[in-house]
Motif scaffolding. Structure first.
Motif, PDB file in Angstrom:
ATOM      1  N   ASP A  29       0.813  -1.214   0.000  1.00  0.00           N
ATOM      2  CA  ASP A  29       0.000   0.000   0.000  1.00  0.00           C
ATOM      3  C   ASP A  29       0.847   1.265   0.000  1.00  0.00           C
ATOM      4  OD1 ASP A  29      -2.366  -1.494   0.109  1.00  0.00           O
ATOM      5  OD2 ASP A  29      -2.063  -1.789   2.255  1.00  0.00           O
ATOM      6  N   LEU A  30       2.157   1.096   0.005  1.00  0.00           N
ATOM      7  CA  LEU A  30       3.052   2.253  -0.063  1.00  0.00           C
ATOM      8  C   LEU A  30       3.431   2.504  -1.523  1.00  0.00           C
ATOM      9  CD1 LEU A  30       5.345   1.604   3.023  1.00  0.00           C
ATOM     10  CD2 LEU A  30       3.525   3.289   2.798  1.00  0.00           C
ATOM     11  N   LEU A  31       2.978   3.652  -2.035  1.00  0.00           N
ATOM     12  CA  LEU A  31       3.040   3.886  -3.474  1.00  0.00           C
ATOM     13  C   LEU A  31       4.467   3.867  -4.026  1.00  0.00           C
ATOM     14  CD1 LEU A  31       0.332   6.689  -3.730  1.00  0.00           C
ATOM     15  CD2 LEU A  31       0.035   4.219  -3.641  1.00  0.00           C
ATOM     16  N   GLN A  48      -5.531   0.700  -1.035  1.00  0.00           N
ATOM     17  CA  GLN A  48      -5.662   2.132  -1.332  1.00  0.00           C
ATOM     18  C   GLN A  48      -6.768   2.320  -2.377  1.00  0.00           C
ATOM     19  OE1 GLN A  48      -4.275   4.460   0.266  1.00  0.00           O
ATOM     20  NE2 GLN A  48      -2.321   3.729   1.067  1.00  0.00           N
ATOM     21  N   HIS A  50      -7.734   5.794  -3.531  1.00  0.00           N
ATOM     22  CA  HIS A  50      -7.766   7.148  -4.088  1.00  0.00           C
ATOM     23  C   HIS A  50      -7.129   7.196  -5.484  1.00  0.00           C
ATOM     24  CE1 HIS A  50      -3.500   7.607  -3.074  1.00  0.00           C
ATOM     25  NE2 HIS A  50      -3.819   6.911  -1.991  1.00  0.00           N
ATOM     26  N   LYS A  51      -7.383   8.314  -6.145  1.00  0.00           N
ATOM     27  CA  LYS A  51      -7.052   8.494  -7.553  1.00  0.00           C
ATOM     28  C   LYS A  51      -5.580   8.279  -7.907  1.00  0.00           C
ATOM     29  CE  LYS A  51      -7.652  12.239 -10.876  1.00  0.00           C
ATOM     30  NZ  LYS A  51      -7.939  13.684 -10.953  1.00  0.00           N
TER      31      LYS A  51
ATOM     32  N   PHE B  15      -3.930  17.159  -5.009  1.00  0.00           N
ATOM     33  CA  PHE B  15      -3.841  15.717  -5.212  1.00  0.00           C
ATOM     34  C   PHE B  15      -4.743  15.230  -6.349  1.00  0.00           C
ATOM     35  CE2 PHE B  15      -1.734  16.115  -1.241  1.00  0.00           C
ATOM     36  CZ  PHE B  15      -0.781  15.112  -1.278  1.00  0.00           C
ATOM     37  N   ASP B  16      -5.643  16.114  -6.810  1.00  0.00           N
ATOM     38  CA  ASP B  16      -6.476  15.757  -7.953  1.00  0.00           C
ATOM     39  C   ASP B  16      -5.681  15.754  -9.244  1.00  0.00           C
ATOM     40  OD1 ASP B  16      -8.818  15.167  -6.827  1.00  0.00           O
ATOM     41  OD2 ASP B  16      -9.713  17.156  -7.060  1.00  0.00           O
ATOM     42  N   ALA B  18      -2.373  15.772  -9.271  1.00  0.00           N
ATOM     43  CA  ALA B  18      -1.049  15.197  -9.020  1.00  0.00           C
ATOM     44  C   ALA B  18      -0.756  14.081 -10.008  1.00  0.00           C
ATOM     45  CB  ALA B  18      -0.977  14.650  -7.599  1.00  0.00           C
ATOM     46  N   GLU B  48       7.917  10.596  -8.983  1.00  0.00           N
ATOM     47  CA  GLU B  48       8.449  10.773  -7.621  1.00  0.00           C
ATOM     48  C   GLU B  48       8.821  12.232  -7.377  1.00  0.00           C
ATOM     49  OE1 GLU B  48       8.234   8.780  -5.306  1.00  0.00           O
ATOM     50  OE2 GLU B  48       8.641   6.705  -5.861  1.00  0.00           O
ATOM     51  N   ARG B 101       0.696  10.180   4.646  1.00  0.00           N
ATOM     52  CA  ARG B 101       1.134   8.780   4.771  1.00  0.00           C
ATOM     53  C   ARG B 101      -0.037   7.811   4.668  1.00  0.00           C
ATOM     54  NH1 ARG B 101       6.569   8.358   7.788  1.00  0.00           N
ATOM     55  NH2 ARG B 101       7.132  10.546   7.968  1.00  0.00           N
ATOM     56  N   GLU B 102      -1.200   8.264   5.163  1.00  0.00           N
ATOM     57  CA  GLU B 102      -2.384   7.409   5.083  1.00  0.00           C
ATOM     58  C   GLU B 102      -2.768   7.100   3.638  1.00  0.00           C
ATOM     59  OE1 GLU B 102      -5.401   9.292   7.413  1.00  0.00           O
ATOM     60  OE2 GLU B 102      -4.307   8.894   9.279  1.00  0.00           O
ATOM     61  N   LEU B 103      -2.373   7.977   2.727  1.00  0.00           N
ATOM     62  CA  LEU B 103      -2.652   7.736   1.309  1.00  0.00           C
ATOM     63  C   LEU B 103      -1.593   6.845   0.663  1.00  0.00           C
ATOM     64  CD1 LEU B 103      -3.636  11.368   0.184  1.00  0.00           C
ATOM     65  CD2 LEU B 103      -5.178   9.497   0.731  1.00  0.00           C
ATOM     66  N   GLY B 104      -0.602   6.467   1.442  1.00  0.00           N
ATOM     67  CA  GLY B 104       0.434   5.590   0.904  1.00  0.00           C
ATOM     68  C   GLY B 104       1.661   6.315   0.404  1.00  0.00           C
ATOM     69  N   PHE B 105       1.676   7.660   0.614  1.00  0.00           N
ATOM     70  CA  PHE B 105       2.888   8.414   0.295  1.00  0.00           C
ATOM     71  C   PHE B 105       3.784   8.411   1.531  1.00  0.00           C
ATOM     72  CE2 PHE B 105      -0.364  10.358  -2.475  1.00  0.00           C
ATOM     73  CZ  PHE B 105       0.246  10.138  -3.692  1.00  0.00           C
ATOM     74  N   ALA B 107       6.820   6.991   2.010  1.00  0.00           N
ATOM     75  CA  ALA B 107       7.543   5.758   2.328  1.00  0.00           C
ATOM     76  C   ALA B 107       9.049   6.028   2.465  1.00  0.00           C
ATOM     77  CB  ALA B 107       7.302   4.708   1.252  1.00  0.00           C
ATOM     78  N   MET B 109      10.945   6.722  -0.091  1.00  0.00           N
ATOM     79  CA  MET B 109      11.554   6.040  -1.243  1.00  0.00           C
ATOM     80  C   MET B 109      11.633   6.939  -2.467  1.00  0.00           C
ATOM     81  SD  MET B 109      12.380   2.923  -0.430  1.00  0.00           S
ATOM     82  CE  MET B 109      12.385   2.019  -1.980  1.00  0.00           C
ATOM     83  N   GLY B 110      11.189   8.179  -2.337  1.00  0.00           N
ATOM     84  CA  GLY B 110      11.104   9.076  -3.493  1.00  0.00           C
ATOM     85  C   GLY B 110      12.444   9.299  -4.169  1.00  0.00           C
TER      86      GLY B 110
END
Lengths: 108, 142
Positions: A29-31, A48, A50-51, B15-16, B18, B48, B101-105, B107, B109-110
């Motif tokens: 789940d980590l993009l 996940q 979202h868009k 984020f729309d 993005a 990234e 972070r809850e959206l999975g960003f 990490a 790792m960018g």
């Protein structure tokens, strides 16, 4: 294997219908971890919704997104996936179980 | 093929939209027939860098110069800059806020992902004026 065949075998539900060839799989789940590790033409298992998952799938040449554990994609996620022609499927089953079933069916 | 220059705006916290810059870059590279494995390395890196601006910075720009041999991408923002670039280059180090972070960003790792996928990478950052991430992916070194 075709995404449509995987859908039948694993009894998944199409949210965005499209077909691609899939040769491997990945679950996270980590993009950024997904983009760093996933092999091209993979099925991606996630919770996940979202868009941004559509953008990740597009950049990383992912064949299909499978949203597990009963979650559903947001409306704008569905729109984006339709536009980019990236299949999204969903299931009530968990990521672990779906990964096991995919592995059993020959997706490694 | 001649040189193609692209310029995309990146909006902080939007984020729309993005990913739209990297998405546009991918469409162009596909159209002109760049090999898929090279395209993946370029657009994973640009995504990234683009998301770093959306998540951490301010408004910015992504510029790409495409030649038959290489793609040169520059992502520039207007601050606040990275306090410790050396730490930011380490896998797992992140300063992303919890809601992101809850959206999975976040990490961490960018920049490591960009380093892994590119042939040349330069990160220049000044607090508080901004960051420039500059990278090249060559077609021959697939």
């Amino acid at each position: 294997m075709k995404v449509s065949q995987i859908k039948e075998k694993l009894n998944l539900e199409y949210v965005v219908q499209s077909d691609n060839e899939a040769v491997s799989g990945y679950a996270s789940d980590l993009l950024s971890v997904v983009m760093g590790k996933v092999k091209p033409q993979s099925v991606w298992l996630t919770v996940q919704t979202h868009k941004n998952i559509v953008a990740v799938a597009k950049m990383a040449d992912i064949s299909a997104i499978v949203i597990c554990d009963g979650f559903s994609p947001d409306d704008d996620t569905v729109e984006a996936a339709q536009k980019e022609n990236i299949p999204i499927l969903k299931t009530d089953k968990g990521v672990f179980e779906i990964a096991g079933m995919l592995y059993e069916s020959g997706i490694r | 093929m001649t040189t193609i220059e692209l310029d995309f705006e990146i909006k902080h916290n939007d984020f729309d939209r993005a990913g739209s810059a990297s998405s546009g870059l991918k469409n162009t590279l596909k159209q002109i027939g760049y090999p898929p494995d090279i395209i993946k390395r370029i657009v994973v890196s640009s995504y990234e860098a683009e998301m770093n601006v959306v998540v951490h910075a301010s408004d910015g720009h992504l510029r790409a110069v495409i030649t038959p041999d290489e793609v040169h991408v520059t992502v520039k923002d207007n601050g606040p800059g990275i306090e410790n670039v050396e730490m930011a280059m380490k896998e797992g180090y992140s300063t992303a806020p919890e809601r992101i972070r809850e959206l999975g960003f976040g990490a961490g790792m960018g920049l490591p992902n960009i380093k892994k996928n590119t042939d040349e990478l330069k990160v220049e950052s000044f607090v508080p004026t901004g960051t420039t991430v500059d990278f090249i992916v060559r077609r021959s070194n697939g």
